[in-house]
Write a protein that holds these residues in place. Sequence first.
Motif, PDB file in Angstrom:
ATOM      1  N   TRP A 175     -20.349 -16.931 -43.039  1.00 11.00           N
ATOM      2  CA  TRP A 175     -19.779 -16.811 -41.697  1.00 11.00           C
ATOM      3  C   TRP A 175     -19.350 -15.384 -41.421  1.00 11.00           C
ATOM      4  CZ3 TRP A 175     -18.698 -20.275 -37.640  1.00 11.00           C
ATOM      5  CH2 TRP A 175     -19.130 -21.592 -37.858  1.00 11.00           C
ATOM      6  N   LEU A 176     -19.461 -14.977 -40.134  1.00 11.07           N
ATOM      7  CA  LEU A 176     -19.031 -13.662 -39.685  1.00 11.07           C
ATOM      8  C   LEU A 176     -18.173 -13.821 -38.432  1.00 11.07           C
ATOM      9  CD1 LEU A 176     -22.457 -11.806 -39.974  1.00 11.07           C
ATOM     10  CD2 LEU A 176     -20.546 -11.629 -41.574  1.00 11.07           C
ATOM     11  N   MET A 177     -17.327 -12.826 -38.174  1.00 10.66           N
ATOM     12  CA  MET A 177     -16.474 -12.838 -36.990  1.00 10.66           C
ATOM     13  C   MET A 177     -16.640 -11.539 -36.218  1.00 10.66           C
ATOM     14  SD  MET A 177     -12.280 -12.895 -36.744  1.00 10.66           S
ATOM     15  CE  MET A 177     -12.115 -14.579 -37.336  1.00 10.66           C
ATOM     16  N   LEU A 178     -16.753 -11.658 -34.898  1.00 13.57           N
ATOM     17  CA  LEU A 178     -16.685 -10.513 -33.998  1.00 13.57           C
ATOM     18  C   LEU A 178     -15.361 -10.614 -33.256  1.00 13.57           C
ATOM     19  CD1 LEU A 178     -20.264 -10.666 -32.393  1.00 13.57           C
ATOM     20  CD2 LEU A 178     -19.533  -9.311 -34.367  1.00 13.57           C
ATOM     21  N   ILE A 179     -14.510  -9.594 -33.381  1.00 13.16           N
ATOM     22  CA  ILE A 179     -13.177  -9.669 -32.773  1.00 13.16           C
ATOM     23  C   ILE A 179     -12.736  -8.279 -32.339  1.00 13.16           C
ATOM     24  CG2 ILE A 179     -11.957  -9.400 -34.976  1.00 13.16           C
ATOM     25  CD1 ILE A 179     -10.884 -11.931 -32.314  1.00 13.16           C
ATOM     26  N   ASP A 180     -12.053  -8.208 -31.191  1.00  8.84           N
ATOM     27  CA  ASP A 180     -11.473  -6.945 -30.751  1.00  8.84           C
ATOM     28  C   ASP A 180     -10.398  -6.531 -31.754  1.00  8.84           C
ATOM     29  OD1 ASP A 180     -13.026  -6.974 -28.460  1.00  8.84           O
ATOM     30  OD2 ASP A 180     -11.501  -7.955 -27.252  1.00  8.84           O
ATOM     31  N   ALA A 181     -10.536  -5.347 -32.333  1.00  7.56           N
ATOM     32  CA  ALA A 181      -9.622  -4.934 -33.396  1.00  7.56           C
ATOM     33  C   ALA A 181      -8.255  -4.500 -32.869  1.00  7.56           C
ATOM     34  CB  ALA A 181     -10.244  -3.787 -34.201  1.00  7.56           C
ATOM     35  N   ARG A 182      -8.224  -3.879 -31.702  1.00  3.78           N
ATOM     36  CA  ARG A 182      -6.979  -3.279 -31.220  1.00  3.78           C
ATOM     37  C   ARG A 182      -5.866  -4.291 -30.982  1.00  3.78           C
ATOM     38  NH1 ARG A 182      -4.362  -3.015 -26.734  1.00  3.78           N
ATOM     39  NH2 ARG A 182      -5.959  -4.150 -25.581  1.00  3.78           N
ATOM     40  N   ASP A 183      -6.213  -5.449 -30.449  1.00  2.00           N
ATOM     41  CA  ASP A 183      -5.183  -6.405 -30.036  1.00  2.00           C
ATOM     42  C   ASP A 183      -5.305  -7.740 -30.775  1.00  2.00           C
ATOM     43  OD1 ASP A 183      -7.533  -7.194 -28.860  1.00  2.00           O
ATOM     44  OD2 ASP A 183      -6.745  -7.357 -26.822  1.00  2.00           O
ATOM     45  N   VAL A 233      -4.266  -9.873 -34.479  1.00  6.12           N
ATOM     46  CA  VAL A 233      -3.497  -9.941 -35.716  1.00  6.12           C
ATOM     47  C   VAL A 233      -3.886 -11.232 -36.446  1.00  6.12           C
ATOM     48  CG1 VAL A 233      -1.513 -11.092 -34.627  1.00  6.12           C
ATOM     49  CG2 VAL A 233      -1.189  -9.794 -36.737  1.00  6.12           C
ATOM     50  N   PHE A 234      -3.979 -11.134 -37.769  1.00  7.17           N
ATOM     51  CA  PHE A 234      -4.335 -12.284 -38.592  1.00  7.17           C
ATOM     52  C   PHE A 234      -3.059 -12.883 -39.187  1.00  7.17           C
ATOM     53  CE2 PHE A 234      -8.128  -9.803 -38.242  1.00  7.17           C
ATOM     54  CZ  PHE A 234      -9.183 -10.715 -38.286  1.00  7.17           C
ATOM     55  N   GLN A 235      -2.845 -14.165 -38.935  1.00  9.50           N
ATOM     56  CA  GLN A 235      -1.707 -14.867 -39.516  1.00  9.50           C
ATOM     57  C   GLN A 235      -2.116 -15.688 -40.737  1.00  9.50           C
ATOM     58  OE1 GLN A 235       1.224 -15.469 -35.676  1.00  9.50           O
ATOM     59  NE2 GLN A 235      -0.117 -17.172 -36.137  1.00  9.50           N
ATOM     60  N   LEU A 236      -3.371 -16.096 -40.770  1.00  7.64           N
ATOM     61  CA  LEU A 236      -3.933 -16.867 -41.882  1.00  7.64           C
ATOM     62  C   LEU A 236      -5.364 -16.401 -42.124  1.00  7.64           C
ATOM     63  CD1 LEU A 236      -2.851 -20.479 -40.779  1.00  7.64           C
ATOM     64  CD2 LEU A 236      -1.813 -19.155 -42.635  1.00  7.64           C
ATOM     65  N   ASP A 237      -5.914 -16.756 -43.266  1.00 14.61           N
ATOM     66  CA  ASP A 237      -7.316 -16.485 -43.561  1.00 14.61           C
ATOM     67  C   ASP A 237      -8.180 -17.357 -42.652  1.00 14.61           C
ATOM     68  OD1 ASP A 237      -9.889 -16.273 -44.560  1.00 14.61           O
ATOM     69  OD2 ASP A 237      -9.285 -16.416 -46.661  1.00 14.61           O
ATOM     70  N   PRO A 238      -8.969 -16.763 -41.758  1.00 15.47           N
ATOM     71  CA  PRO A 238      -9.739 -17.567 -40.800  1.00 15.47           C
ATOM     72  C   PRO A 238     -10.988 -18.227 -41.376  1.00 15.47           C
ATOM     73  CG  PRO A 238     -10.214 -15.251 -40.494  1.00 15.47           C
ATOM     74  CD  PRO A 238      -9.125 -15.314 -41.529  1.00 15.47           C
ATOM     75  N   PHE A 239     -11.337 -17.897 -42.596  1.00 15.35           N
ATOM     76  CA  PHE A 239     -12.601 -18.386 -43.146  1.00 15.35           C
ATOM     77  C   PHE A 239     -12.455 -19.578 -44.099  1.00 15.35           C
ATOM     78  CE2 PHE A 239     -13.359 -13.930 -41.996  1.00 15.35           C
ATOM     79  CZ  PHE A 239     -14.487 -14.066 -41.206  1.00 15.35           C
ATOM     80  N   GLY A 288      -8.597 -23.681 -31.768  1.00 17.03           N
ATOM     81  CA  GLY A 288      -9.566 -23.213 -32.756  1.00 17.03           C
ATOM     82  C   GLY A 288      -8.972 -22.155 -33.659  1.00 17.03           C
ATOM     83  N   ILE A 289      -9.825 -21.514 -34.409  1.00 15.18           N
ATOM     84  CA  ILE A 289      -9.398 -20.482 -35.356  1.00 15.18           C
ATOM     85  C   ILE A 289      -8.814 -19.277 -34.627  1.00 15.18           C
ATOM     86  CG2 ILE A 289     -10.264 -18.807 -37.053  1.00 15.18           C
ATOM     87  CD1 ILE A 289     -12.263 -21.007 -37.917  1.00 15.18           C
ATOM     88  N   ILE A 290      -9.419 -18.899 -33.494  1.00 13.75           N
ATOM     89  CA  ILE A 290      -8.968 -17.742 -32.718  1.00 13.75           C
ATOM     90  C   ILE A 290      -8.242 -18.221 -31.465  1.00 13.75           C
ATOM     91  CG2 ILE A 290      -9.667 -15.639 -31.511  1.00 13.75           C
ATOM     92  CD1 ILE A 290     -12.192 -15.620 -33.294  1.00 13.75           C
ATOM     93  N   ASN A 291      -7.046 -17.693 -31.256  1.00 16.74           N
ATOM     94  CA  ASN A 291      -6.225 -18.081 -30.119  1.00 16.74           C
ATOM     95  C   ASN A 291      -6.177 -16.934 -29.111  1.00 16.74           C
ATOM     96  OD1 ASN A 291      -4.399 -19.294 -28.419  1.00 16.74           O
ATOM     97  ND2 ASN A 291      -2.906 -19.791 -30.014  1.00 16.74           N
ATOM     98  N   ASN A 292      -6.868 -17.092 -27.973  1.00 23.19           N
ATOM     99  CA  ASN A 292      -6.898 -16.071 -26.927  1.00 23.19           C
ATOM    100  C   ASN A 292      -5.704 -16.239 -25.991  1.00 23.19           C
ATOM    101  OD1 ASN A 292      -9.443 -14.863 -27.658  1.00 23.19           O
ATOM    102  ND2 ASN A 292     -10.466 -16.653 -26.805  1.00 23.19           N
ATOM    103  N   GLU A 332       0.049 -23.172 -37.212  1.00 17.26           N
ATOM    104  CA  GLU A 332      -0.027 -21.721 -37.110  1.00 17.26           C
ATOM    105  C   GLU A 332      -1.443 -21.279 -36.728  1.00 17.26           C
ATOM    106  OE1 GLU A 332       0.902 -17.950 -40.140  1.00 17.26           O
ATOM    107  OE2 GLU A 332       1.477 -20.011 -40.664  1.00 17.26           O
ATOM    108  N   SER A 333      -1.558 -20.424 -35.725  1.00 10.06           N
ATOM    109  CA  SER A 333      -2.864 -19.882 -35.343  1.00 10.06           C
ATOM    110  C   SER A 333      -3.347 -18.925 -36.420  1.00 10.06           C
ATOM    111  CB  SER A 333      -2.769 -19.131 -34.011  1.00 10.06           C
ATOM    112  OG  SER A 333      -2.410 -19.994 -32.961  1.00 10.06           O
ATOM    113  N   ALA A 334      -4.590 -19.072 -36.838  1.00 11.33           N
ATOM    114  CA  ALA A 334      -5.120 -18.179 -37.871  1.00 11.33           C
ATOM    115  C   ALA A 334      -5.283 -16.759 -37.330  1.00 11.33           C
ATOM    116  CB  ALA A 334      -6.451 -18.707 -38.396  1.00 11.33           C
ATOM    117  N   VAL A 335      -5.877 -16.642 -36.145  1.00 13.98           N
ATOM    118  CA  VAL A 335      -6.145 -15.337 -35.550  1.00 13.98           C
ATOM    119  C   VAL A 335      -5.561 -15.305 -34.145  1.00 13.98           C
ATOM    120  CG1 VAL A 335      -7.922 -13.661 -34.912  1.00 13.98           C
ATOM    121  CG2 VAL A 335      -8.284 -15.169 -36.874  1.00 13.98           C
TER     122      VAL A 335
END
Length: 203
Positions: free
Chosen positions: A1-9, A11-17, A136-140, A169-172
């Motif tokens: 698995w791979l993730m594309l995510i905006d780096a600037r804004d 934060v990782f709270q848990l391991d998303p994988f 989901g894993i990523i919380n917008n 807890e949201s992972a990302v």
Amino acid sequence: WLMLIDARDTVFQLDPFTSLPRRTNINDEGLLYLYAENANATSISFSESNRRWIKKGYGQDTVNAWANHTVICSGSTMGEQIALDSYLRAMVAEHDEKLIRMRGMDQGYHNYLYYSGKLAETKGIDNIVVWPQGKGIINNLAAMRTKPLKEWGIYDPQSKLVLNWDGTESAVVHQWDRDEELNTMLKKRQTSMKREFISKLKR
């Protein structure tokens, strides 16, 4: 698995994988995860930016047809390698076809590819899952700037954690800087971590 995510804004709270499905029989197609904005806070017609991107690329009739569709964030995507590669190729092909020079237009392409069905027909992708915001894993978070996240019930000031709607807890956490309290807390944490890192270098 791979993730594309905006780096600037982000934060990782848990391991998303850790909780992803691990298939051993992947051949020529894979699984793609897309992540939506909050459906109660925005839509393609409600968002001035998303409305403008869709209109510029695909016309007002498309905006009208998709007026109430949930906005899918182009800054957060996950997939098995072959599916993510196919997604990126589809995005590049869409840009090369339209050649629109507009900041943020990638989100216009992103939503068009999904809602038109074009992405589902892309070779290399056998299934697409669109995760609702906060499930989901990523919380917008960007669309929820209309009031503080703690009033929405998804930020706990005591634990300083962003939560999913089920209280987990949201992972990302994506777009954290749109909330004043979360923004202040995380910037203080960044400053503290920088100072600690510099201090260790000087030892």
